[in-house]
Design an enzyme around this catalytic site. Structure first.
Site, short mmCIF file in Angstrom:
data_model
loop_
_atom_site.label_atom_id
_atom_site.label_comp_id
_atom_site.label_asym_id
_atom_site.label_seq_id
_atom_site.Cartn_x
_atom_site.Cartn_y
_atom_site.Cartn_z
N ARG A 1 0.85 -1.18 0.00
CA ARG A 1 0.00 0.00 0.00
C ARG A 1 0.90 1.24 0.00
O ARG A 1 2.05 1.18 0.45
CB ARG A 1 -0.88 0.00 1.25
CG ARG A 1 -1.86 1.16 1.33
CD ARG A 1 -2.50 1.27 2.70
NE ARG A 1 -3.38 2.43 2.75
CZ ARG A 1 -3.86 2.97 3.85
NH1 ARG A 1 -3.55 2.44 5.03
NH2 ARG A 1 -4.66 4.03 3.81
N HIS A 2 0.39 2.35 -0.50
CA HIS A 2 1.15 3.60 -0.45
C HIS A 2 1.43 3.99 1.00
O HIS A 2 0.77 3.53 1.94
CB HIS A 2 0.37 4.72 -1.14
CG HIS A 2 -0.98 4.97 -0.53
ND1 HIS A 2 -1.15 5.66 0.65
CD2 HIS A 2 -2.23 4.61 -0.93
CE1 HIS A 2 -2.43 5.72 0.95
NE2 HIS A 2 -3.11 5.08 0.02
N GLY A 3 2.39 4.87 1.20
CA GLY A 3 2.75 5.32 2.53
C GLY A 3 1.81 6.38 3.07
O GLY A 3 0.77 6.69 2.47
#
Length: 635
Positions: A115-117
């Site tokens: 997942r994106h940060g």
């Protein structure tokens, strides 16, 4: 003698004074240390570590270790708990001798999904936060003085960067890649970057693309030839938002989207029921803390916004003395379960469709591993038995580029087939998506699954000891990594290791953490074989359009598209010819008919003056009237 006694007394006084100063200094230091712990208010019966680990999908990335929250165990298979680390510094790898691969096994391929940060709030959230305080503004004189900051509060998140990745989010992925590099140096160090050996994909959203860049920078830092620091640029591939079935299946499966919007198949009521049970008490508590008992009660929407504001203040700025100061530990736990119920029923085990739509992603991973094994079948005596459940069909043809396309490209750019003497290099597949990518995929693997479903009326014991917690399952930068090992013998063959957030997990159905690859594939074979993207996801579509190779990998979609293209290529020219012919005939006869009518009128009006009689024939000829380009017959 008196002088000596006097001097001794003076020394004791000085010593006592110094002791008091030291005590005051120590007390001041202790107080300052307490203040540095986030300026927690008296009602905040928790510490920052607890708070930063219970923010559901707004939780900063965890470093998984054996020491931490006893209520945050994973699927029950690893037996490990978690502790939090939000440091931007590089952290040590969480290695354990019991989790090391068998000595004869060599890492040969990695598929990493993340997942994106940490990010800014999205635009819709920013708009809600702007409206949050409007209902309380008229009570400025009655509010407890400690909360006067509310009336000067303005949303600190600019709308023009809504949803963007923040610096902490970049560091989350940068540090993960550094730990991965430290854990497997023999795999990465000899492998110079080229697009054929590193397949990097993300959704067509900036925060996922920048997360991919930050991860790649950490992994390849100093290995390139660009600039004085040896920067290595990378190619990041994306698919259009409406066609990405690998990382955005939650948005491209029409059946799922329709059920979320209009259907009764997916249960949306459990979160509402839970909120109706617990939010009235939370509302009363917040009102009392503000000094507004019997004057003002926050609505359910305002309560949700306060929790969200608290979560963003912690995850972005590490601030705990504003909106979080209105919330007790139990308030936070109740809100966390509210969010878990929503994610459970809409994205996870609540219904099969929630996670079955992640099947193309799993199939693409296994297809990529199979292609690698088959192209390197000299490396292990068991490799000849390895084949994908769909003969290595590549789902990357529809949506984000898949591992199958990446590995085959490395040796098949000219279209030729591989031979056993030319091995494909080790391949790293790096994919970056969203919480809606990670949660269904983890559920498809059977991780963090409770024996009983979660409901609003579940027992206190079940709620407190549940395995499914989105704060654990999908914090920012959460990831699932699959490692393929060649163990070099017929007895061991190939093995697969699955890690969630850098911690090995035992996939249900496997005998051990380093699971036999064939055993792993057999666990999911039936689900992959039976899943057809077209018939499953396209509303009012049947299997006829997706027969053949549509085993959850998008090839049925591709095949259907090709058939449609062939049909249109033949149908359109034929339609044009037939239509043109009919139109020409119609125009000709219409023209003849009009001319006949006009001639009859002229004959009636002028007699035979317009006609010329032929002495050798009884027929008549006439001078045709010139066509007017403005005639209604010409459009």
């Amino acid at each position: 003698m008196m002088v000596k006694i006097k001097n001794i007394i003076i020394l004791f006084c000085i010593f006592g004074l110094l002791s008091n100063v030291s005590s005051l200094s120590s007390s001041s230091s202790s107080s300052q240390s307490s203040d540095n712990n986030g300026n927690l208010s008296p009602i905040q019966d928790y510490d920052l570590e607890f708070l930063s680990k219970h923010l559901t999908t707004k939780t900063p990335y965890w470093i998984l270790t054996k020491n931490g929250d006893s209520n945050s165990q994973g699927d029950g298979s690893s037996g490990n708990s978690n502790s939090n680390s939000n440091s931007n510094s590089n952290s040590n790898s969480n290695s354990d001798s019991s989790n090391e691969p068998p000595e004869q096994c060599k890492l040969i391929s990695i598929d990493f999904i993340a997942r994106h940060g940490s990010r800014m709030p999205v635009l819709n959230s920013i708009e809600k936060l702007k409206e949050m305080t409007t209902s309380i503004l008229e009570y400025k004189e009655q509010v407890n003085q400690g909360f006067n900051w509310i009336f000067n509060y303005s949303v600190p998140y600019p709308s023009d960067i809504a949803g963007n990745l923040i610096l902490q989010g970049q560091y989350e992925h940068y540090n993960i890649s550094k730990r991965l590099l430290k854990k497997y140096p023999l795999f990465f160090e000899p492998m110079k970057y080229k697009p054929q050996s590193y397949s990097i994909t993300s959704t067509a959203i900036s925060r996922t693309g920048i997360s991919a860049s930050a991860f790649s920078y950490g992994l390849l830092q100093g290995t390139g030839s660009l600039g004085v620091d040896g920067f290595q640029p990378v190619f990041i591939e994306t698919a259009s938002l409406d066609q990405d079935i690998l990382l955005r299946f939650f948005a491209t499966c029409n059946q799922y989207v329709d059920q979320l919007k209009n259907g009764t198949l997916i249960n949306k009521d459990e979160q509402t029921k839970w909120n109706q049970m617990v939010f009235p008490n939370i509302s009363n508590e917040i009102s009392e803390r503000l000094g507004l008992s019997d004057i003002w009660l926050p609505t359910s929407n305002v309560i949700s916004d306060i929790f969200e504001a608290c979560a963003y203040e912690i995850s972005i700025n590490n601030i705990s003395d504003h909106w979080c100061s209105l919330l007790s530990k139990q308030n936070i736990l109740d809100w966390e379960y509210s969010q878990d119920l929503s994610n459970y029923w809409l994205k996870s085990y609540g219904h099969e469709i929630n996670y079955q739509i992640a099947t193309p992603l799993l199939n693409d991973i296994l297809s990529g591993f199979d292609i690698y094994i088959n192209n390197n079948n000299n490396g292990s005596s068991s490799s000849s038995s390895s084949s994908s459940s769909n003969n290595g069909d590549n789902s990357g043809s529809n949506g984000s580029s898949g591992s199958g396309s990446s590995t085959s490209t490395s040796s098949n750019d000219n279209g030729s087939t591989n031979n056993n003497d030319n091995k494909v290099e080790p391949t790293s597949i790096l994919r970056f998506g969203h919480a809606e990518t990670i949660i269904p995929f983890i559920s498809l693997l059977g991780l963090y699954k409770d024996e009983q479903k979660l409901f609003a009326n579940s027992s206190t014991e079940q709620i407190e000891n549940r395995k499914f917690r989105t704060s654990v399952v999908s914090p920012y930068a959460s990831n699932i990594a699959m490692f393929l090992f060649d163990c070099g013998s017929a007895a061991d063959g190939f093995k697969i290791l699955v890690q969630h957030n850098e911690l090995p997990v035992l996939v249900p159905g496997c005998d051990e953490i380093y699971c036999d690859y064939q055993q792993f594939k057999s666990i999911f074979k039936q689900g992959i074989d039976n899943f057809k993207w077209n018939s499953y996801c396209n509303i009012n579509d049947d299997d006829s359009g997706s027969s053949g190779g549509d085993s959850g990998n998008g090839n049925g979609n591709d095949s259907h598209s090709k058939k449609s293209s062939y049909f249109l290529a033949i149908f359109i020219p034929i339609t044009f010819l037939v239509g043109g012919t009919i139109g020409g005939i119609f125009t000709y006869f219409s023209y003849e008919k009009i001319m006949q009518v006009k001639n009859r009128k002229k004959l009636t009006q002028y007699g035979n003056d317009e006609f010329i009689s032929s002495p050798k024939s009884k027929s008549f000829s006439f001078k045709p009237t010139k066509f007017d380009s403005r005639s209604p017959l010409i459009q």
